[in-house]
Design a protein around this motif. Structure first.
Motif, short mmCIF file in Angstrom:
data_model
loop_
_atom_site.label_atom_id
_atom_site.label_comp_id
_atom_site.label_asym_id
_atom_site.label_seq_id
_atom_site.Cartn_x
_atom_site.Cartn_y
_atom_site.Cartn_z
N ASP A 94 0.80 -1.22 0.00
CA ASP A 94 0.00 0.00 0.00
C ASP A 94 0.83 1.27 0.00
O ASP A 94 0.36 2.33 -0.42
N THR A 95 2.07 1.19 0.48
CA THR A 95 2.93 2.37 0.48
C THR A 95 3.82 2.41 -0.76
O THR A 95 4.05 3.48 -1.33
N TRP A 96 4.35 1.27 -1.18
CA TRP A 96 5.20 1.25 -2.37
C TRP A 96 4.37 1.40 -3.64
O TRP A 96 4.82 2.01 -4.59
N MET A 97 3.19 0.81 -3.68
CA MET A 97 2.29 0.86 -4.84
C MET A 97 3.04 0.60 -6.16
O MET A 97 3.05 1.43 -7.07
N PRO A 98 3.69 -0.55 -6.29
CA PRO A 98 4.54 -0.81 -7.46
C PRO A 98 3.75 -1.00 -8.76
O PRO A 98 2.65 -1.55 -8.77
N ASP A 99 4.34 -0.54 -9.84
CA ASP A 99 3.81 -0.76 -11.19
C ASP A 99 4.58 -1.86 -11.91
O ASP A 99 4.05 -2.49 -12.82
N LEU A 100 5.83 -2.05 -11.50
CA LEU A 100 6.72 -2.96 -12.23
C LEU A 100 7.74 -3.56 -11.28
O LEU A 100 8.22 -2.88 -10.36
N VAL A 101 8.09 -4.81 -11.52
CA VAL A 101 9.20 -5.46 -10.82
C VAL A 101 10.31 -5.70 -11.85
O VAL A 101 10.06 -6.24 -12.93
N THR A 102 11.52 -5.28 -11.52
CA THR A 102 12.67 -5.53 -12.37
C THR A 102 13.78 -6.15 -11.54
O THR A 102 13.57 -6.46 -10.36
N PHE A 103 14.95 -6.34 -12.11
CA PHE A 103 15.99 -7.11 -11.41
C PHE A 103 17.38 -6.70 -11.87
O PHE A 103 17.56 -6.12 -12.96
N ILE A 104 18.36 -6.99 -11.03
CA ILE A 104 19.76 -6.75 -11.37
C ILE A 104 20.18 -7.77 -12.43
O ILE A 104 19.99 -8.97 -12.26
N ILE A 126 8.23 -13.17 -7.35
CA ILE A 126 7.74 -12.12 -6.45
C ILE A 126 6.63 -11.32 -7.12
O ILE A 126 5.65 -10.92 -6.49
N ALA A 127 6.75 -11.10 -8.43
CA ALA A 127 5.77 -10.30 -9.15
C ALA A 127 4.45 -11.05 -9.37
O ALA A 127 3.36 -10.46 -9.26
N ALA A 128 4.53 -12.33 -9.68
CA ALA A 128 3.36 -13.09 -10.13
C ALA A 128 2.19 -13.08 -9.14
O ALA A 128 1.04 -12.84 -9.55
N PRO A 129 2.39 -13.34 -7.84
CA PRO A 129 1.24 -13.38 -6.93
C PRO A 129 0.49 -12.06 -6.80
O PRO A 129 -0.68 -12.05 -6.41
N PHE A 130 1.15 -10.95 -7.16
CA PHE A 130 0.50 -9.64 -7.07
C PHE A 130 0.07 -9.13 -8.44
O PHE A 130 -0.34 -7.97 -8.58
N SER A 131 0.16 -10.00 -9.45
CA SER A 131 -0.20 -9.65 -10.83
C SER A 131 0.55 -8.41 -11.32
O SER A 131 0.00 -7.57 -12.04
N LEU A 132 1.81 -8.31 -10.92
CA LEU A 132 2.65 -7.20 -11.35
C LEU A 132 3.47 -7.62 -12.58
O LEU A 132 3.85 -8.78 -12.71
N SER A 133 3.73 -6.67 -13.44
CA SER A 133 4.59 -6.93 -14.59
C SER A 133 6.02 -7.12 -14.11
O SER A 133 6.46 -6.48 -13.15
N CYS A 134 6.76 -8.00 -14.77
CA CYS A 134 8.16 -8.23 -14.47
C CYS A 134 8.93 -8.10 -15.78
O CYS A 134 8.61 -8.79 -16.76
N ALA A 135 9.92 -7.21 -15.81
CA ALA A 135 10.63 -6.96 -17.06
C ALA A 135 12.08 -6.59 -16.80
O ALA A 135 12.41 -6.00 -15.78
N ALA A 136 12.94 -6.96 -17.76
CA ALA A 136 14.34 -6.55 -17.73
C ALA A 136 14.42 -5.09 -18.16
O ALA A 136 13.80 -4.68 -19.16
#
Length: 219
Positions: A94-104, A126-136
């Motif tokens: 609720d505080t981060w309110m992410p739109d996207l998950v990315t990675f090193i 980590i992204a999948a359970p929250f239905s967040l996009s994951c991209a390089a």
């Protein structure tokens, strides 16, 4: 004839009891150790990031498991490390309110040696359970020396700044981004990545990893 149960504990590698269940990934002793010894409770900051968090300390059996995950083709360990990390993100959703998950990212040579990027595997889970996009979003420059070979913070910071670069054609304008890595040590690599994500337009950047080295130890 039933299948022989040969599943082993992620931390100690001992065979789990057949009645442990399909979802079990730790033996009872290691599950207790995680609760009592390996929880990361200290808050920490990454330069340029809005917030950062990690659920586990990178020490002892946890550190050994991370090394097997990275270097011994134990890709399935991503399930356990992600499971430890998911509640951390859930608490901050609720505080981060992410739109996207990315990675090193990792270098091309390491990719061909391993066949996977451990941070990417974690980010996907980590992204999948929250239905967040994951991209390089970033590249690792070729022939960059290993961060583990740089023993002091200044050397790590200098190396990290030249190690990463922006992928073309990605616009993060106005987005809140969660950056995933496997270990936070000095935070130099994460800080360099955060700076680039900001340059790509990200309004907020948060750093998330399953493990962090204990205070006072950054090897």
């Amino acid at each position: 004839m039933g299948l022989i149960f040969t599943k082993t504990c992620v931390l100690c590698c001992k065979t789990l009891d057949a009645d442990a269940g399909k979802a079990a990934m730790l033996c009872p002793a290691c599950a207790k150790a995680v609760r009592e010894q390996y929880r990361c409770t200290e808050r920490f900051q990454i330069d340029g990031a809005d917030d950062a968090a990690a659920p586990l300390l990178y020490t002892g059996a946890v550190a050994d498991a991370v090394k097997r995950f990275k270097f011994k083709h134990r890709q399935h360990y991503a399930d356990w490390f992600a499971a430890q990390t998911l509640p951390v993100l859930a608490e901050r959703l609720d505080t981060w309110m992410p739109d996207l998950v990315t990675f090193i990212p990792i270098g091309v040579l390491h990719w061909y040696q391993r066949g996977y990027n451990q941070a990417e595997l974690l980010a996907q889970r980590i992204a999948a359970p929250f239905s967040l996009s994951c991209a390089a979003t970033l590249w690792k420059r070729p022939f960059t020396p290993k961060q583990s070979g740089r023993k002091d913070a200044a050397a790590r910071e200098k190396n990290a700044k030249r190690a990463l670069w922006i992928r073309a054609g990605i616009d993060l304008s106005g987005k809140s981004v969660v950056l995933v890595d496997d270990i936070i040590t000095t935070g130099s690599t994460a800080a360099a990545a955060v700076k680039l994500l900001r340059e790509m337009g990200a309004t907020h950047v948060y750093v998330l990893a399953p493990t962090r080295t204990p205070s006072g130890r950054r090897d």
